[in-house]
Scaffold this active site. Structure first.
Site, mmCIF file in Angstrom:
data_model
loop_
_atom_site.group_PDB
_atom_site.id
_atom_site.type_symbol
_atom_site.label_atom_id
_atom_site.label_comp_id
_atom_site.label_asym_id
_atom_site.label_seq_id
_atom_site.Cartn_x
_atom_site.Cartn_y
_atom_site.Cartn_z
ATOM 1 C CE LYS A 102 -3.613 0.063 2.771
ATOM 2 N NZ LYS A 102 -4.521 -0.121 3.929
ATOM 3 C CB SER A 177 -7.325 2.247 3.170
ATOM 4 O OG SER A 177 -6.627 1.441 4.112
ATOM 5 C CB SER A 201 -8.259 -0.881 5.596
ATOM 6 O OG SER A 201 -8.828 0.361 5.899
#
Length: 479
Positions: A102, A177, A201
């Site tokens: 990420k 996310s 997430s």
């Protein structure tokens, strides 16, 4: 769009990360072949928006190095080898396998954007702790993936790069996310990858994209708690790291690597999943957000829970309705604690103007509260978490819906004002953040594929240290 995912190396390669690992160890495939396939797929589907940075040159160099080490290890392992001192045979369970990170995490030599136009994007000088663990395990980074600003949201859109899209329906969000990660795994750009989860997430994008997503309990991944188990204001630390993968075995392999477990106990547990019997499973549709955001659960999501319950019952578990209720203060207390850290951002007026509407609004509100108010919210959230652990502890496992309805369309959230955006997120994902507050493990598991091609799944919540059991249950649900 999925028709563009056709590039292959000359050799037809398996999709499973576990099968790829075994093929690498036996010399049936090379790391370069695997990495080249991933890079070709990334190049073939730029509109997916999964990656913000692709590090092709360094990935290929690392793949060649991995192939040399793997070849040396095979020589050492060969009983006919006259010189057994040659080679390495070091602990590197992911040697030669590609993954991605990420764009909230530092990966040495790669820019870190945190999904924000308000901050500079420096080239990282060193790896974050969790990245370093996986690099030591032999994993090869292909680059960084799309996230919402500061990882706040359950969708992966920001002001600096195209949105991540759902491979099952590119008009829809893959969640967030870890949305870029989930999109990359679901589209076959990488075989598996680590995500982070501060309110859902990992699980939200896994559910949206038809994947397995494991949120470990707080402290299960050592690199998550090197600076403690509470945040700056005394609230329970919400964010942990965990795997997103195509199935339970791949997730178990990555989870064991993240924990540096040489014997791979989670892999062994999944391989023996058929032997897991007799658990007491409590089914609940109750949401801790109900006092503020009552959410009708779609028929498809209800059907997924019913299907999961029937499978578990057929597997020899006792399934019953769980009479659960949540503190009506949860929506307000969680919202305050979730955004308290925004008050610590040091930004000038010009940088503030480059924040997304949601981040700017909630940062302003966090700045308006005193440190004592932040600490009071943290203490209250800790108390609520203890109550959840006690209530769920009456069962071995809690089964809930995964999401409340289908993934929204790209742009739906950001078209709203901050409060509307946040409310829509709470209504879509009412079952995930409570597990972070409780500090317990949970897993997202796909159960059905709809005629539309979208996936629906469920969430299973376990007790402390029960991540291997959750992976076993995921394997049972997926057959």
């Amino acid at each position: 769009m999925s028709e563009t995912l056709s590039p292959r190396t000359a050799k037809q390669l398996p999709e499973s990360a576990y099968v790829l690992r075994e093929a690498l160890r036996h010399g049936e495939v090379t790391s370069r072949e695997i990495v080249e396939r991933s890079l070709a797929r990334i190049e073939a589907w730029p509109a997916l928006g999964a990656f913000t940075t692709v590090t092709a040159e360094s990935a290929l160099a690392e793949a060649d190095a991995a192939d040399r080490i793997l070849a040396a290890d095979r020589i050492v392992a060969d009983p006919s080898n006259p010189n057994p001192a040659t080679g390495t045979l070091e602990f590197a369970p992911l040697r030669g396998l590609p993954l991605a990170y990420k764009d909230l995490l530092d990966v040495a030599g790669t820019p870190t954007t945190r999904g924000s136009a308000a901050l500079p994007h420096p080239i990282a000088k060193r790896d974050d702790a969790g990245v370093a663990v996986l690099r030591t395990a032999g994993a090869i980074s292909l680059g960084k993936t799309q996230v919402p600003e500061f990882g706040l949201n359950s969708y992966s859109e920001n002001l600096i790069a195209p949105p991540a899209r759902n491979p099952l329906d590119p008009s829809r969000t893959p969640g967030g996310s870890s949305g870029g990660i989930a999109a990359a795994v679901a589209a076959g750009l990488v075989p598996m990858a680590p995500g982070t989860d501060g309110g859902g997430s990992i699980r939200i994008p896994a559910l949206a994209c038809g994947l397995v997503g494991l949120k470990p309990g707080l402290g299960s991944i050592p690199s998550d708690v090197i600076d403690g188990v509470t945040d700056e204001f005394g609230a329970p630390k919400l964010t942990v790291s965990g795997p997103i993968a195509r199935d339970a075995l791949d997730a178990a392999m990555l989870y064991d690597a993240m924990r540096v477990k040489r014997a791979e106990p989670s892999v062994a547990a999944v391989r023996g999943a058929d032997g897991l019997l007799g658990l007491r499973v409590g089914v609940s549709f109750a949401s801790p957000f109900a006092a503020a955001h009552p959410t009708p659960i779609s028929p498809e999501e209800r059907a997924a829970v019913e299907t999961a319950a029937a499978i578990l019952e057929a597997r020899g578990h006792t399934v019953e309705d769980a009479d659960l209720a949540y503190d009506p203060r949860y929506p307000e207390v969680f919202g305050r604690a979730w955004t308290a850290g925004l008050s610590l951002l040091k930004l000038n007026a010009e940088a503030e103007s480059r924040l997304t509407t949601l981040t700017r609004t909630f940062r302003d509100r966090a700045l308006a509260r005193t440190t004592a108010e932040h600490e009071a919210a943290g203490a209250e959230l800790s108390k609520i978490g203890r109550g959840m652990r006690e209530a769920w502890g009456a069962y071995d496992v809690i089964l809930t819906p995964g999401l409340a309805f289908a993934p929204p369309r790209i742009g739906d959230f950001m078209a709203l004002d901050a409060d509307g955006d946040y409310q829509m997120q709470c209504e879509w994902t009412p079952f995930t953040s409570m597990v972070n507050v409780a500090g317990l493990p949970a897993i997202a598991v796909p159960v059905q594929t709809l005629p539309s091609g979208l996936s629906v799944g469920v969430q299973l919540i376990g007790g402390p240290g029960r991540e291997p059991r959750l992976l076993q249950l995921a394997a049972q649900l997926m057959g």
